[in-house]
Design an enzyme around this catalytic site. Structure first.
Site, PDB file in Angstrom:
ATOM      1  N   ARG A  18       0.845  -1.190  -0.018  1.00 51.79           N
ATOM      2  CA  ARG A  18       0.019  -0.311  -0.013  1.00 51.79           C
ATOM      3  C   ARG A  18       0.875   1.239   0.009  1.00 51.79           C
ATOM      4  NH1 ARG A  18      -3.079  -0.054   4.972  1.00 51.79           N
ATOM      5  NH2 ARG A  18      -1.360  -1.246   5.676  1.00 51.79           N
ATOM      6  N   ASN A  36      -6.190  -2.420   2.610  1.00 49.73           N
ATOM      7  CA  ASN A  36      -6.186  -3.948   3.046  1.00 49.73           C
ATOM      8  C   ASN A  36      -7.805  -4.151   2.870  1.00 49.73           C
ATOM      9  OD1 ASN A  36      -3.494  -4.288   2.671  1.00 49.73           O
ATOM     10  ND2 ASN A  36      -3.330  -4.212   4.878  1.00 49.73           N
TER      11      ASN A  36
END
Length: 89
Positions: A18, A36
């Site tokens: 990320r 997530n």
């Protein structure tokens, strides 16, 4: 300006993926977020010009050296004109 959703599968959690997405988005002046999901995937919404989003997709497909992307499902979304940055959740 366009907005895309990418649902990314593979080894993409617990490997800095990320934050890699956030860095790549900042280099390309894109906004959006990476999050997530409970099933091990990462959901990305990204917004900007079409060529920058294509470059972003290529970068995340190749990953950060620790991640391994198996697939990216893509969907068109409505542009969010209020969005100003790329975030991670």
């Amino acid at each position: 300006m366009i907005r895309k959703e990418f649902l990314v599968s593979g080894r993409v959690q617990g490997v800095g993926f990320r934050f890699f997405c956030k860095y790549q988005a900042s280099l390309l002046s894109l906004t959006g977020y990476a999050e997530n999901l409970d099933d091990g995937q990462v959901l990305i919404e990204v917004q900007g010009d079409e060529s920058s989003i294509r470059k972003f997709k290529t970068k995340i497909l190749n990953g950060n050296g620790f991640s391994r992307v198996i697939s990216i499902d893509e969907k068109d979304l409505t542009v969010d004109t209020r969005e100003k940055r790329f975030s991670t959740y």
